[in-house]
Design an enzyme around this catalytic site. Structure first.
Site, PDB file in Angstrom:
ATOM      1  N   TYR A   4      33.309  35.779  28.896  1.00 20.51           N
ATOM      2  CA  TYR A   4      34.599  35.295  29.390  1.00 20.51           C
ATOM      3  C   TYR A   4      34.633  33.796  29.693  1.00 20.51           C
ATOM      4  CZ  TYR A   4      32.127  35.886  33.870  1.00 20.51           C
ATOM      5  OH  TYR A   4      31.214  35.830  34.889  1.00 20.51           O
ATOM      6  N   ARG A  10      30.133  27.844  40.015  1.00 18.60           N
ATOM      7  CA  ARG A  10      29.100  28.875  39.938  1.00 18.60           C
ATOM      8  C   ARG A  10      28.399  28.706  38.599  1.00 18.60           C
ATOM      9  NH1 ARG A  10      31.803  34.039  38.785  1.00 18.60           N
ATOM     10  NH2 ARG A  10      30.917  33.922  36.707  1.00 18.60           N
ATOM     11  N   HIS A  32      28.160  36.167  37.477  1.00 18.03           N
ATOM     12  CA  HIS A  32      28.748  36.692  38.711  1.00 18.03           C
ATOM     13  C   HIS A  32      27.695  37.493  39.480  1.00 18.03           C
ATOM     14  CE1 HIS A  32      31.722  38.361  41.429  1.00 18.03           C
ATOM     15  NE2 HIS A  32      31.293  39.570  41.133  1.00 18.03           N
TER      16      HIS A  32
END
Length: 351
Positions: free
Chosen positions: A265, A252, A256
């Site tokens: 993160y 990805r 998100h």
């Protein structure tokens, strides 16, 4: 354990076939169709992010980097099959035949965006993690009992494999040998949690062993490998042998969702060595004389016109009926909700 589930590939990162014998299975029509849909959903995805930033769409879940997984798997299906997507699989549903305007409407919070075409069996996107897997097993079981050749494919991420619904769906499908494909897109992160922190298994494919079904690990950035491995699993299911678990290892690229900041993160250097699936396929097309500049330009123009028309349709759609918020929750509306509806309509001057 990883050695028992080798990564299936057809083209390498430089766009060369790993085995020239594959060339006999690859037709120009398939190559063009795969490329068209990957470019189409990449363009859609980037446009949707821009629309969200302009306040013309709600919070949006990007999928850039996962085009090969979604297109390769969805193109292997037949029109009568079932698709059970997550909130990140609109690339697959667009490839399978969902309306682009309806997809935009979904990301604007409109219930009309959940309605699939009458000619396609597309379940509404599942936002709760893994809840669609038992549904897919049930739909596949129903098709088996009706004696059809239709299969169901359920899409899910790596985080879903830590949910009970994952195990229940696979167990049910295995026990009843239903014609289902459990298609995992392992993009390395369950929102902010890396795969190695949410499971101790070396692979997701190996989880199939516990349920007595085949487990396949495929390079999720190799569109041809995804297509042919999904096709094998579908043929296996249609022949009455039962379900397959496919792990498509992908990446990805972005956040998100548009409400997320991946820099909190995920180190920016992660993913730098992963070759973009669309670029990789373009290299393959150029290496094997499938690339045609006139066709590419015409395709880009066609996609651009389709997206513009879909945006116009979405933005000219009739305003939502506020009563839908109340009317479609319970079969019989509770007294408290009746009071709330009445009070709100009175506030709007509609009562």
């Amino acid at each position: 354990m990883k050695q028992n589930y080798p990564m299936k590939k057809i083209i390498n990162e430089k766009g060369h076939l790993l085995n020239e014998s594959f060339n006999e299975q690859i037709e120009e029509g398939l190559v063009k169709e795969l490329y068209f849909h990957m470019l189409r959903i990449r363009t859609f995805d980037r446009k949707a992010i821009n629309l969200q930033r302009q306040g013309r769409l709600g919070t949006y879940a990007p999928f850039e980097g996962q085009e090969a997984s979604q297109v390769g798997s969805a193109l292997a299906l037949k029109e009568e099959d079932w698709v059970f997507p997550t909130y990140r699989d609109h690339g697959a549903t667009l490839t399978f035949g969902k309306s682009m305007a309806k997809t935009f409407l979904y990301w604007n919070g409109r219930l009309e965006g959940c309605v699939s075409p009458k000619t396609r069996n597309i379940f509404p996107p599942a936002v709760p993690i893994a809840t669609q897997l038992p549904h897919a097993a049930g739909a596949a079981w129903a098709e088996k009992r009706k004696g059809t050749q239709n299969i169901a494919i359920a899409y899910f991420g790596d985080g879903a494999t830590s949910e009970g619904d994952f195990h229940e769906g696979l167990n049910f499908a295995s026990v009843f040998k239903v014609p289902a494909i459990f298609f995992n897109q392992n993009n390395g992160f369950a929102i902010s949690v890396p795969t190695e922190k949410q499971m101790n298994s070396e692979t997701i494919a190996q989880k199939a062993m516990a349920y007595g079904m085949p487990g396949v690990r495929v390079d999720g950035n190799d569109c041809l490998a995804v297509y042919f491995e999904t096709q094998k699993a579908i043929e296996y299911a249609r022949a009455g042998h039962g379900p397959t678990l496919i792990e498509a290892v992908t990446w990805r690229k972005g956040a998100h969702t548009t409400a997320d900041d991946p820099s909190k993160y995920r180190n920016a250097s992660l993913g730098e060595n992963i070759v973009d699936p669309l670029y990789r396929f373009e290299l393959f097309m150029k290496n094997y004389d499938y690339w045609n500049e006139d066709w590419i330009q015409a395709t880009k123009e066609e996609i651009s016109n389709e997206i513009d028309a879909a945006i116009e349709e979405m933005e000219n759609f009739p305003p939502p009926n506020i009563e839908d918020v109340f009317n479609h929750v319970f079969a019989e509306m509770p007294d408290q909700l009746v009071e709330q509806k009445s009070a709100y309509l009175a506030y709007l001057g509609r009562q």
